[in-house]
Design a protein around this motif. Structure first.
Motif, PDB file in Angstrom:
ATOM      1  N   ARG A   1      39.012  67.169  75.943  1.00 24.19           N
ATOM      2  CA  ARG A   1      39.390  65.729  76.495  1.00 24.19           C
ATOM      3  C   ARG A   1      39.987  64.870  75.881  1.00 24.19           C
ATOM      4  N   ARG A   2      40.004  64.846  74.664  1.00 23.19           N
ATOM      5  CA  ARG A   2      40.387  63.633  73.677  1.00 23.19           C
ATOM      6  C   ARG A   2      41.429  64.170  73.054  1.00 23.19           C
TER       7      ARG A   2
ATOM      8  N   PRO B   1      39.318  67.294  87.441  1.00 24.23           N
ATOM      9  CA  PRO B   1      40.258  67.878  86.514  1.00 24.23           C
ATOM     10  C   PRO B   1      39.994  69.130  87.078  1.00 24.23           C
TER      11      PRO B   1
ATOM     12  N   ALA C   1      43.491  67.010  74.572  1.00 21.65           N
ATOM     13  CA  ALA C   1      44.363  66.418  76.150  1.00 21.65           C
ATOM     14  C   ALA C   1      45.177  65.568  76.403  1.00 21.65           C
ATOM     15  N   LEU C   2      44.188  64.474  76.230  1.00 21.87           N
ATOM     16  CA  LEU C   2      44.928  62.674  76.703  1.00 21.87           C
ATOM     17  C   LEU C   2      45.135  62.621  75.560  1.00 21.87           C
TER      18      LEU C   2
ATOM     19  N   LEU D   1      43.205  64.007  85.418  1.00 20.00           N
ATOM     20  CA  LEU D   1      41.833  63.402  84.370  1.00 20.00           C
ATOM     21  C   LEU D   1      40.650  63.030  85.342  1.00 20.00           C
TER      22      LEU D   1
ATOM     23  N   ARG E   1      33.531  69.369  74.194  1.00 15.36           N
ATOM     24  CA  ARG E   1      34.033  69.141  75.419  1.00 15.36           C
ATOM     25  C   ARG E   1      34.412  67.851  74.692  1.00 15.36           C
ATOM     26  N   ASP E   2      33.950  66.760  74.489  1.00 14.67           N
ATOM     27  CA  ASP E   2      34.483  65.408  74.265  1.00 14.67           C
ATOM     28  C   ASP E   2      36.054  65.493  73.440  1.00 14.67           C
TER      29      ASP E   2
END
Length: 390
Positions: free
Chosen positions: A181-182, A247, A184-185, A244, A177-178
């Motif tokens: 997110r990274r 979400p 996606a960012l 962010l 998941r991290d």
């Protein structure tokens, strides 16, 4: 080798209580000296492994040394306790049973070690029974105690292995998941910067050329267009930061007309920096989820940024077709003409576009490829709506 969980004070206290009860029970009986020596030796080994080593672990966590001490104490407690068990009416068997259960139940130790300690316990109990000449039923009962301890230790071992596997799975899920997110960012930052800064570079180049030729009025218009583009980029950045921060917030569904209006805004920004673009559309749908609308907008935005970067000033064609439960669209522009801005590309934009479609995991697809036969670069996308079968 991984360390075991730190023993609790309650666990140490219970072991001390058990040692005290067995020692008290061993006193006052008339037995051969060798039986007493072995019995007390087994209890001493139990005390050292269950209390002494645990206390040392808290003070000096030297794991390899502790392993040797624990296994050594288990062997002493099992062999001495097994030999003395018949002569003490089974009292000396308690340290042996605990040692067998502890070694088998410790997932960090090879299971073969536990099997060996358990087998040693059965053999020594048998030898002690022969010397003490006890009944077969008593012998079987004491051997059964070793077997039960082994089974309980095996159950404890499996529980710990399952708990460790579950913990590892949770850690991997958290890491995944991290990572998502990274990624996606990074994808959103790339889209924002490529669209806004790329357009600003083109505008500022044009301003410089106009100023050199003395066309200050035209240069001022370009500066105004650059300011508008920068403001749009700032708005996009604020929306990305808001997403962010929370979400869980999902915008409302829209219809195809609203999506096309967003595309027209992108085309207007593209034309404001000297680009040429036309939009064709057919069909209609009343429901486009907010995240799907964002994927369409982001994909076309990145396609326009790539067109400005690799084929500045060349015409871009966009065709959007709305169907029942899905939308297909194509963005076409001439192949790269080798502009200076094109050299700044790293392929992250195309990767980000593909990742958005892959993340939906519903059969949506995107293909970006060169068609050298007609000298065009084409982005072709098929986006399925939720609940649409492949």
């Amino acid at each position: 080798m991984n360390s075991q969980p730190a023993p609790s004070s309650l666990s140490i206290a219970l072991h001390l209580l058990g040692v005290g009860v067995v020692l008290w029970s061993l006193t006052g009986e008339d037995r051969p000296l060798w039986v007493d020596i072995l019995a007390y030796l087994a209890v001493g080994a139990w005390l050292v492994s269950s209390v002494g080593v645990r206390v040392v672990e808290r003070l000096v966590p030297a794991r390899q040394t502790n392993v040797g001490a624990e296994i050594g104490c288990a062997l002493v407690a099992t062999s001495a306790g097994g030999l003395a068990s018949a002569g003490t009416s089974g009292l000396a068997l308690v340290p042996a049973v605990i040692a067998v259960g502890a070694v088998i139940g410790t997932a960090e130790y090879p299971l073969l070690w536990g099997v060996f300690v358990g087998a040693l316990g059965i053999v020594t109990v048998g030898v002690g029974a022969v010397v003490a000449d006890i009944s077969a039923i008593s012998l079987l009962a004491m051997m059964g105690g070793i077997v039960i301890a082994a089974l309980l230790g095996l159950s404890r071992r499996q529980t710990r292995i399952s708990d460790d596997a579950l913990k590892l799975l949770r850690e991997r899920e958290f890491a995944a998941r991290d990572e998502a997110r990274r990624v996606a960012l990074a994808r959103d930052l790339h889209d924002l910067l490529a669209h806004s800064l790329g357009g600003l570079v083109i505008q500022l180049d044009a301003v410089e050329a106009l100023l050199e030729s003395g066309k200050s009025d035209a240069a001022a218009e370009r500066v105004g267009a650059a300011r508008t583009l920068a403001a749009q980029g700032l708005g996009e950045a604020r929306r990305a930061v808001a997403a962010l921060r929370d979400p869980g917030i999902v915008g409302p569904d829209v219809d195809s007309a609203a999506v096309l209006a967003d595309i027209e805004d992108l085309l207007a920004a593209h034309r404001s920096v000297g680009g040429i673009a036309n939009l064709g559309s057919d069909g209609h749908t009343d429901r486009v989820p907010a995240n799907h609308a964002d994927i369409i907008r982001r994909t076309i935005q990145e396609s326009l940024s790539n067109a400005r970067k690799h084929a500045s000033g060349s015409p871009v064609s966009i065709e959007v077709h709305w169907h029942d439960g899905l939308v297909s669209f194509t963005v076409t522009n001439p192949l790269s003409v080798g502009t200076a801005l094109a050299a700044s590309g790293g392929g992250h934009g195309l990767l980000g576009m593909r990742e958005r479609f892959i993340a939906l995991d519903n059969g949506s697809s995107l293909v970006a490829e060169e068609d050298s036969r007609i000298g065009k670069f084409r982005v072709t996308a098929l986006l399925r709506m939720p609940g649409t079968a492949e």
